[in-house]
Design an enzyme around this catalytic site. Structure first.
Site, PDB file in Angstrom:
ATOM      1  CG  ASP A 285      -0.153  -0.288   2.767  1.00  0.00           C
ATOM      2  OD1 ASP A 285       0.962   0.423   2.873  1.00  0.00           O
ATOM      3  OD2 ASP A 285      -0.819  -1.134   3.325  1.00  0.00           O
TER       4      ASP A 285
ATOM      5  CG  HIS B 261       4.194  -9.734  -0.608  1.00  0.00           C
ATOM      6  ND1 HIS B 261       3.422 -10.025   0.557  1.00  0.00           N
ATOM      7  CD2 HIS B 261       4.955 -10.761  -0.538  1.00  0.00           C
ATOM      8  CE1 HIS B 261       3.845 -11.093   1.029  1.00  0.00           C
ATOM      9  NE2 HIS B 261       4.796 -11.512   0.500  1.00  0.00           N
TER      10      HIS B 261
ATOM     11  CB  CYS C 167       5.304  -3.719 -19.801  1.00  0.00           C
ATOM     12  SG  CYS C 167       5.027  -4.341 -21.573  1.00  0.00           S
TER      13      CYS C 167
ATOM     14  CG  ASN D 137       0.005  -9.453  15.730  1.00  0.00           C
ATOM     15  OD1 ASN D 137       0.099  -8.538  14.717  1.00  0.00           O
ATOM     16  ND2 ASN D 137      -0.399 -10.555  15.600  1.00  0.00           N
ATOM     17  CG  MET D 138      -4.657  -6.406  16.991  1.00  0.00           C
ATOM     18  SD  MET D 138      -5.108  -4.946  18.015  1.00  0.00           S
ATOM     19  CE  MET D 138      -6.451  -5.485  18.679  1.00  0.00           C
TER      20      MET D 138
END
Length: 310
Positions: free
Chosen positions: A143, A158, A166, A275-276
């Site tokens: 993002d 990633h 192309c 982390n959560m």
């Protein structure tokens, strides 16, 4: 690539505990491992001494900016999950549909902003660089919120939503056009009742290199594709020299990124997970700080009292 493949094989065995333990003996060993500490003062002492910090980030760090992950229950675009669209086969069969999906994601991201976790990382990198210390961000996210926050030393394993490649000449280019091509204007609505736009291939994004005009695709790593060996080599070099590693907002189940932190921990380097909730790799690390990254990370990376700012 051979070096990384060797490392990957080695890391599979190192990360095995807690992921796919196949015997009660292994399970018992995992349960008997020391629990990671949540003592922020202890972490801050380690942080103050670190010279080369590697920060591995995943979808959790961007979720707090309102970025959809398209994973798990409810993670659909129209009636498809990302795994059904983010593949070479899906693009070959229906490039219009795949481009609608990525056009939607690009447009969503243009409206999103870095959250306190992104900003804390970028500010930490800038501050420590003045002290001769380094911070590298190794992200699974596509993002570009780290980049928008100001992070300079960034490895996007990633790829990026805002780069194209192309399919004919292979040229990779930065692309922030909105819409990316006229035919996609107003397309990509995620509602399950929306019909495909069925845009002709010649009207989809095309290469602008002289004499090419080939069909462009998003420069992201799709399911079934290998990661860029050049990026992986850069990642391995950073992991080899880091003396502190942070794992931020990642489930530690997506390979090969899930192996990065256990590799570092295996050679005795402190690893802190933000982390959560706990992950399959949590018990491999020295620290674990539960909760939203935007809440836990800023105080962790704030200026330490021993830092000398010139």
């Amino acid at each position: 690539m051979c070096l990384f493949q060797f490392t990957a094989r080695r890391l599979v065995s190192q990360a095995h505990c807690g992921l796919k333990a196949s015997s009660s003996k292994k399970q018992k060993f995992c349960l008997e491992m020391a629990r990671p500490s949540s003592n922020m003062a202890d972490f801050r002492e380690v942080f103050a001494k670190a010279k080369h910090i590697a920060i591995i980030t995943g979808a959790g760090v961007s979720a707090e900016s309102g970025v959809p992950t398209f994973r798990g229950a409810g993670g659909f675009w129209r009636k498809w999950q990302a795994q059904e669209l983010a593949t070479p086969g899906a693009f070959a069969r229906n490039p219009s549909r795949v481009w609608e999906f990525y056009h939607y994601r690009r447009e969503v991201m243009l409206s999103k902003h870095p959250n306190p976790a992104h900003i804390a990382i970028a500010e930490c990198e800038k501050r420590l660089s003045k002290q001769g210390r380094s911070v590298v961000v190794i992200t699974q996210n596509i993002d570009e919120l780290h980049r928008k926050a100001g992070t300079k030393h960034l490895l996007e394993i990633h790829g990026s939503l805002f780069k194209t490649r192309c399919t004919s000449c292979g040229n990779v280019a930065v692309n922030y056009k909105s819409p990316i091509c006229p035919a996609l204007a107003g397309k990509g609505a995620p509602d399950p009742d929306t019909e495909d736009a069925a845009i002709p291939v010649e009207d989809l994004p095309q290469c602008e290199e002289d004499g090419c005009s080939g069909l462009l695709r998003p420069h992201v790593v799709w399911f079934g594709e290998a990661l860029d060996p050049g990026v992986l080599t850069a990642v391995e070099k950073e992991l080899d020299i880091c003396d502190l590693c942070l794992v931020v907002g990642t489930s530690s189940v997506v390979y090969p990124a899930a192996m990065f932190a256990p590799q570092v921990s295996a050679r005795g380097v402190p690893v802190a997970e933000f982390n959560m909730e706990p992950t399959p790799a949590t018990n491999r690390f020295r620290f674990h700080f539960p909760g939203p990254c935007g809440t836990t990370l800023p105080p962790a990376l704030a200026r330490h009292e021993t830092e000398i700012i010139s």
